[in-house]
Write a protein that holds these residues in place. Structure first.
Motif, PDB file in Angstrom:
ATOM      1  N   PHE A 278      76.324  57.931  29.063  1.00 52.08           N
ATOM      2  CA  PHE A 278      75.503  57.767  28.594  1.00 52.08           C
ATOM      3  C   PHE A 278      73.525  58.450  29.424  1.00 52.08           C
ATOM      4  O   PHE A 278      72.310  57.815  28.477  1.00 52.08           O
ATOM      5  CB  PHE A 278      75.052  57.289  27.310  1.00 52.08           C
ATOM      6  N   GLY A 279      74.234  58.414  31.057  1.00 48.30           N
ATOM      7  CA  GLY A 279      72.815  58.988  31.400  1.00 48.30           C
ATOM      8  C   GLY A 279      72.817  60.590  31.961  1.00 48.30           C
ATOM      9  O   GLY A 279      72.994  60.742  30.692  1.00 48.30           O
ATOM     10  N   GLY A 280      73.054  60.986  32.957  1.00 52.19           N
ATOM     11  CA  GLY A 280      72.762  62.517  33.103  1.00 52.19           C
ATOM     12  C   GLY A 280      71.736  63.381  32.001  1.00 52.19           C
ATOM     13  O   GLY A 280      70.815  62.706  32.700  1.00 52.19           O
ATOM     14  N   ARG A 281      72.288  64.406  31.864  1.00 54.28           N
ATOM     15  CA  ARG A 281      71.267  65.634  31.063  1.00 54.28           C
ATOM     16  C   ARG A 281      71.161  65.058  29.900  1.00 54.28           C
ATOM     17  O   ARG A 281      71.695  65.327  29.165  1.00 54.28           O
ATOM     18  CB  ARG A 281      70.900  66.599  31.422  1.00 54.28           C
ATOM     19  N   ILE A 282      69.902  65.320  29.618  1.00 53.52           N
ATOM     20  CA  ILE A 282      69.579  65.329  28.244  1.00 53.52           C
ATOM     21  C   ILE A 282      68.655  66.591  27.503  1.00 53.52           C
ATOM     22  O   ILE A 282      67.638  66.608  28.071  1.00 53.52           O
ATOM     23  CB  ILE A 282      69.208  63.822  26.744  1.00 53.52           C
ATOM     24  N   PRO A 283      69.246  67.467  27.412  1.00 53.50           N
ATOM     25  CA  PRO A 283      69.167  69.219  26.490  1.00 53.50           C
ATOM     26  C   PRO A 283      68.324  68.843  25.618  1.00 53.50           C
ATOM     27  O   PRO A 283      68.297  68.314  24.701  1.00 53.50           O
ATOM     28  CB  PRO A 283      69.698  69.850  26.675  1.00 53.50           C
ATOM     29  N   VAL A 284      66.454  69.430  25.756  1.00 55.40           N
ATOM     30  CA  VAL A 284      65.735  69.455  24.787  1.00 55.40           C
ATOM     31  C   VAL A 284      65.869  70.958  23.985  1.00 55.40           C
ATOM     32  O   VAL A 284      65.398  71.846  24.429  1.00 55.40           O
ATOM     33  CB  VAL A 284      64.319  68.976  25.425  1.00 55.40           C
ATOM     34  N   PRO A 285      66.039  70.871  22.677  1.00 54.18           N
ATOM     35  CA  PRO A 285      65.959  71.883  21.896  1.00 54.18           C
ATOM     36  C   PRO A 285      63.886  72.298  21.733  1.00 54.18           C
ATOM     37  O   PRO A 285      63.410  71.814  22.085  1.00 54.18           O
ATOM     38  CB  PRO A 285      66.428  71.613  20.628  1.00 54.18           C
ATOM     39  N   ALA A 286      64.213  74.123  21.753  1.00 55.95           N
ATOM     40  CA  ALA A 286      63.014  74.446  21.996  1.00 55.95           C
ATOM     41  C   ALA A 286      62.451  75.045  21.257  1.00 55.95           C
ATOM     42  O   ALA A 286      63.888  75.818  20.315  1.00 55.95           O
ATOM     43  CB  ALA A 286      62.931  75.669  23.562  1.00 55.95           C
TER      44      ALA A 286
END
Lengths: 207, 192
Positions: free
Chosen positions: A150-158
C-alpha cells in the motif's frame, strides 16, 4: 469478529476542476506561444521547462490573473480541510512543463515550500500520455514486507482543467510520455500565511 | 467538483479477543510467576518480564489459546491490506507492567513485520498508548496537523501495527497496575 482498521497519518491531496476553464485555458495558451522551452542542464533529458533555472515567476511575468484568482478558492478549501486558517499566501515559483515524446519527470519533491500544485493545460486521453504519480513520503511503508502493498506509486488521473494541490514534501514524478502529441502542465509552489485551528477544533475536525 | 484523497497512511488494527475468559486465564498463570525487572538502560519507565527482549513468553509459557486467537487477527489484518498472508513466527514477546508513575518512551519495533499488544489488565487513566507520525516532514510542516494519535483501549483488546510505527505510553496516573503483552511477528522469508 468485530474489528477496526484505522489509516494513521495519511497525506491529504486535493483534486479540483477550475470553474472558468475556457478563460484560464486561453490565458495559458496565449503565453505558451511566447515561450522557448528548454531542458534543464542539471536534470538531463527529462522534460522541457519554461524556465530551467526555476528563478522566473511565470504568473507575474505573463500576468496570469484568472487562474490565480481561481486557485485562491481551491487553496482555501484545501487548507480548511486540514484545519489551517489561511490569511494569505504567496507564490515561491511558477513554471510550465512541456512533455514531448520520450520526456518524463524523475521522482522529486519541492523542498521547503508549504504547498505545491499542478494545473493540467493539455492532456491526451490516449494510452502513453505521461502519467503523474505520487510516491510514499514514508520510506518505511515501501521497505516493509507488508507496507509495499500500500506504499509504492499512486497514479493520478489527469484531465484538462484539473488542479492538483499537495504538500511540497510529497515525492512525485511523471512517467515517460510515449505519444507524439505534447502534454503541458503548469506547476507552482506556494508559501502560506495563517495558523492552525486550536487543538479542540482540530480534534473535532479530525474525529 | 473537488475531492481530497488521503494517501499513504499506516494501518492500525484494533479488536477485542473472542475467547476473552480463556485468554485472560491463560495469561493469569504466567503473570503471577514473573519476576519483573526494569531495563537498566531505560531508566524508570516500566517493568518488563525480561529487559533484553530476546525471549518469547508466548512460546515459553505455551500460551496456545492466545496464539490461536492471534492467528485469526493477523489473517484478518493481512486480508484487509490485500497482503497475501504467509506463515509467520512470533520472534519475541514480553510482558510490560506499569505501576503508578510508569510510562513507555517513544520507540519502534525495528524490522518486525507486525507488532502488537494485548491488554491483560487495563483501566482508565493508567496510560494510553499513542503513535507518532512516520512522516517527520509532515510534523515540521506549517499547515499540516500531525499530533500524537492517542488511543484509549480496554482490557481484552488487541492492537496490531507495522513494527516501524513509533509509539509510546503515557504515565500511569492511577494506583492500579497496568499489564500488557507485547509481541513482534516476522513473516517467513524462505519457503522450503
Amino acid at each position: 469478529m468485530k474489528y477496526a482498521i484505522k489509516d494513521l497519518y495519511p497525506t491529504p491531496v486535493y483534486f479540483g476542476l477550475v470553474e472558468d476553464k475556457d478563460e484560464i485555458q486561453k490565458e495559458f495558451s496565449d503565453c505558451i506561444g511566447e515561450i522557448d522551452f528548454k531542458y534543464s542542464k542539471s536534470f538531463g533529458q527529462t522534460h522541457h521547462l519554461s524556465d530551467p533555472t526555476f528563478k522566473e515567476h511565470l504568473f507575474e511575468k505573463y500576468k496570469i490573473k484568472k487562474f490565480v484568482d481561481e486557485l485562491q478558492k481551491h487553496l482555501g478549501a484545501y487548507m480548511s480541510h486540514m484545519g489551517f486558517q489561511l490569511s494569505g499566501f504567496s507564490f515561491e515559483s511558477s513554471w510550465i512543463s512541456l512533455y514531448r515524446k520520450g520526456d518524463y519527470a524523475h521522482v522529486h519533491h519541492h523542498g521547503g515550500v508549504d504547498i505545491s500544485g499542478a494545473y493540467y493545460h493539455k492532456i491526451n486521453k490516449e494510452e502513453g500520455d505521461g502519467q503523474f504519480f505520487f510516491t510514499s513520503p514514508n520510506l518505511a511503508l515501501d521497505t516493509s514486507l507488508m507496507g509495499k502493498k500500500f506504499g509504492g506509486r499512486i497514479p493520478v488521473p489527469a484531465e484538462e482543467g484539473a488542479l492538483l494541490l499537495f504538500p511540497g514534501w510529497l515525492p512525485h514524478g511523471v512517467e515517460t510520455h510515449q505519444i507524439d502529441s505534447e502534454r503541458i502542465v503548469i506547476s507552482f509552489n506556494i508559501l502560506v500565511q495563517g495558523k492552525m485551528m486550536d487543538e479542540e477544533m482540530l480534534s473535532k475536525l479530525y474525529k | 467538483m473537488t475531492s481530497i484523497a488521503e494517501l499513504f497512511g499506516t494501518p492500525l488494527y484494533r479488536s477485542k479477543v473472542n475467547n476473552y475468559d480463556e485468554i485472560q486465564k491463560e495469561f493469569s498463570y504466567v503473570v503471577k510467576d514473573i519476576p519483573f525487572e526494569k531495563n537498566p538502560y531505560y531508566g524508570q519507565d516500566n517493568y518488563l518480564s525480561h529487559g533484553d527482549f530476546n525471549r518469547n513468553i508466548i512460546k515459553e509459557c505455551m500460551l496456545l489459546k492466545f496464539e490461536e486467537e492471534l492467528k485469526s487477527h493477523v489473517e484478518l489484518f493481512c486480508d484487509n491490506l490485500n497482503f497475501k498472508s504467509r506463515s509467520y513466527s512470533i520472534r519475541n514477546s514480553w510482558i510490560a507492567k506499569f505501576e503508578k508513575g510508569n510510562y513507555a518512551h517513544i520507540h519502534d519495533h525495528g524490522s518486525s513485520d507486525i507488532s502488537g499488544v494485548y491488554y491483560y489488565k487495563k483501566c482508565d487513566n493508567d496510560g494510553n498508548i499513542f503513535f507518532q507520525s512516520p512522516v517527520p516532514q509532515s510534523e515540521s510542516s506549517m499547515c499540516f496537523w500531525n499530533p500524537h494519535f492517542e488511543l484509549s483501549v480496554e482490557q481484552g483488546e488487541l492492537l496490531l501495527f507495522p513494527g516501524y510505527l513509533k509509539h509510546g505510553i503515557h504515565v500511569n496516573e492511577t494506583e492500579e497496575t497496568r499489564i500488557s503483552f507485547s509481541f513482534d511477528i516476522s513473516f517467513i522469508r524462505v519457503v522450503d
